[in-house]
Scaffold this active site. Structure first.
Site, PDB file in Angstrom:
ATOM      1  CB  CYS A   1       5.643   0.196   6.685  1.00  4.18           C
ATOM      2  SG  CYS A   1       5.529   0.885   5.022  1.00  4.18           S
TER       3      CYS A   1
ATOM      4  CE  LYS B   1       1.267   3.638   9.547  1.00  4.91           C
ATOM      5  NZ  LYS B   1       1.229   2.796  10.767  1.00  4.91           N
TER       6      LYS B   1
ATOM      7  CD  GLU C   1      -3.484  -3.180  12.973  1.00  8.55           C
ATOM      8  OE1 GLU C   1      -2.702  -2.996  13.933  1.00  8.55           O
ATOM      9  OE2 GLU C   1      -3.589  -2.376  12.025  1.00  8.55           O
TER      10      GLU C   1
ATOM     11  CG  PHE D   1       4.591  -3.221   0.890  1.00  8.54           C
ATOM     12  CD1 PHE D   1       3.329  -3.223   1.435  1.00  8.54           C
ATOM     13  CD2 PHE D   1       4.859  -2.303  -0.124  1.00  8.54           C
ATOM     14  CE1 PHE D   1       2.345  -2.340   1.007  1.00  8.54           C
ATOM     15  CE2 PHE D   1       3.891  -1.412  -0.571  1.00  8.54           C
ATOM     16  CZ  PHE D   1       2.627  -1.433  -0.003  1.00  8.54           C
TER      17      PHE D   1
ATOM     18  CG  HIS E   1       2.281   4.602   6.150  1.00  9.91           C
ATOM     19  ND1 HIS E   1       3.291   4.323   7.043  1.00  9.91           N
ATOM     20  CD2 HIS E   1       1.960   3.406   5.575  1.00  9.91           C
ATOM     21  CE1 HIS E   1       3.555   3.039   7.018  1.00  9.91           C
ATOM     22  NE2 HIS E   1       2.755   2.452   6.139  1.00  9.91           N
TER      23      HIS E   1
ATOM     24  CG  HIS F   1       0.512  -1.001  10.092  1.00  4.90           C
ATOM     25  ND1 HIS F   1       1.747  -0.400  10.193  1.00  4.90           N
ATOM     26  CD2 HIS F   1       0.309  -1.211   8.764  1.00  4.90           C
ATOM     27  CE1 HIS F   1       2.275  -0.263   8.991  1.00  4.90           C
ATOM     28  NE2 HIS F   1       1.427  -0.740   8.104  1.00  4.90           N
TER      29      HIS F   1
END
Length: 414
Positions: A165, A337, A316, A402, A342, A305
């Protein structure tokens, strides 16, 4: 050697809340959600039955039927967004050397829809192995970069980035560095994703990564909310045109913002979970600020993110406080998002566009769907539920993937 300055001169997007950049920005500032029931396939037996799909997008408006047989959805999305960005940047046959104009494209999953469809066809009707001759060049993850170059006649550096991502953010970082080093005058950098299909939804859902708020899809993506339960899978594309400053000035290009630095790091922790203290995120953000020649107190805004997952939405903000200290509470933070869903490998580019436009327009889009504070999350200014008029001179855009991949992009008002 003296590094060259890099600016943004064009934008293109195809998203669940807008099929071009003006529509995307209008929806972002109004707090529009792109989530809804899945229509691409019968999802009635799946744990998750919602996604953020494109609306009103007909590929036949852009490609004839023969072309469509050669292209996976993720490539079609990329080509459409690039057409917009090229128009926006105002390139002609005479104001750019196409031998020095390249493409770096990111995707987390590439032509996974075509991969699934061909395998399913063989599994059901495969007495004789009749695979399409177009299957391999539809599926390979680098093909969108190649197709863009063919369509636009661009003969400069050309490849793909794969960092889950964070893929399109990594593409932007690489393009920035190629121009700084004098290896290109201009670059298209972005990403696309087309994974709202059976195996995409099924795989992420069985990881417990997706929201199961099937009865209320528009509030399902709720980053930093106490009751978040996973992300909403989206689809689409985003791309920015990066250009060497003197080259852009010489052709009279409009300039959206300057790219001043990037940071890349690894969590080196877990294949899917973020580091609980955000150590990799801290490293990436610090690099981006330092490379920009700025101080952490100069940062006005961070597009996080912020996926709406239970663990990531804690680590985060902790990382932001860990790096910025008291200044963390003075910045405008958000997660777009909450509206777009996403977009996996395309997320970094779409969020970079939102960050660039926040700088240009002095408006920070909201983080929608906030209902309850989470006591585990630092009480930062997350721009909950309503856009904020805000002077933004210097901003960061975060993207993680990931495998523990982290990318931070830094933009400054030009």
């Amino acid at each position: 050697m003296e590094l060259k300055r890099v600016v943004v001169t064009g934008l293109g997007a195809l998203t669940p809340i807008g099929n071009d950049v003006p529509s995307l920005w209008n929806a972002l500032t109004k707090g529009v959600s792109g989530a809804g029931p899945i229509t691409h396939f019968d999802a009635s037996k799946f744990r998750t039955r919602i996604a953020a799909e494109l609306k009103g997008f007909d590929p036949l408006n852009f490609f004839d039927k023969k072309e469509m047989r050669l292209l996976d959805g993720y490539t079609m999305y990329g080509l459409v967004s690039v057409d917009e960005a090229m128009r926006d940047a105002g390139f002609t046959d005479t104001n750019v050397d196409r031998d020095r104009f390249g493409v770096i494209w990111g995707s987390g999953m590439g032509g996974v829809t075509s991969l699934q469809d061909e395998i399913m066809e063989y599994a059901v009707n495969g007495r004789v192995p009749r695979f399409s001759p177009y299957w391999v060049p539809k599926v390979i993850i680098d093909i969108c970069a190649g197709q863009i170059a063919i369509r636009q006649g661009l003969r400069g550096p050309n490849y793909c980035t794969a960092a889950a991502c964070a893929s399109s953010a990594a593409a932007i970082s690489d393009a920035f560095n190629l121009i700084r080093l004098g290896k290109a005058d201009a670059m298209l950098a972005g990403g696309s994703e087309c994974a709202v299909m059976e195996s995409g939804i099924g795989g992420f859902a069985n990881m417990r990564a997706l929201s199961t708020r099937n009865d209320d899809p528009q509030t399902a993506s709720r980053p930093f909310d106490r009751d978040r339960d996973g992300f909403v899978l989206g689809e689409g594309a985003g791309v920015i045109v990066l250009e060497e400053l003197e080259h852009a000035l010489a052709r009279g290009a409009k300039i959206y913002a300057e790219v001043t630095g990037t940071g890349l790091s690894a969590d080196a922790y877990h294949i899917t979970a973020s580091h609980p203290e955000g150590l990799g995120v801290i490293n990436a953000m610090r690099q981006a600020v330092e490379e920009s020649g700025m101080s952490i107190t100069d940062v006005d805004h961070i597009n996080t993110h912020g996926t709406s997952t239970p663990i990531g939405d804690i680590s985060e903000p902790k990382a932001i406080v860990g790096l910025f200290g008291d200044h963390a509470y003075r910045m405008a933070i958000n997660s777009t998002k909450s509206m777009t869903g996403h977009l996996l490998g395309a997320a970094g580019a779409v969020e970079a566009i939102a960050t660039i436009l926040a700088i240009r327009n002095g408006v920070v889009p909201p983080t929608i769907n906030h209902f309850n504070d989470d006591p585990e999350i630092p009480a930062l200014d997350f721009t909950f539920n309503h856009a904020a008029q805000r002077k933004v001179e210097f901003a960061l855009s975060n993207a993680f993937g990931f495998g523990g991949h982290n990318v931070c992009l830094a933009f400054r008002k030009y």
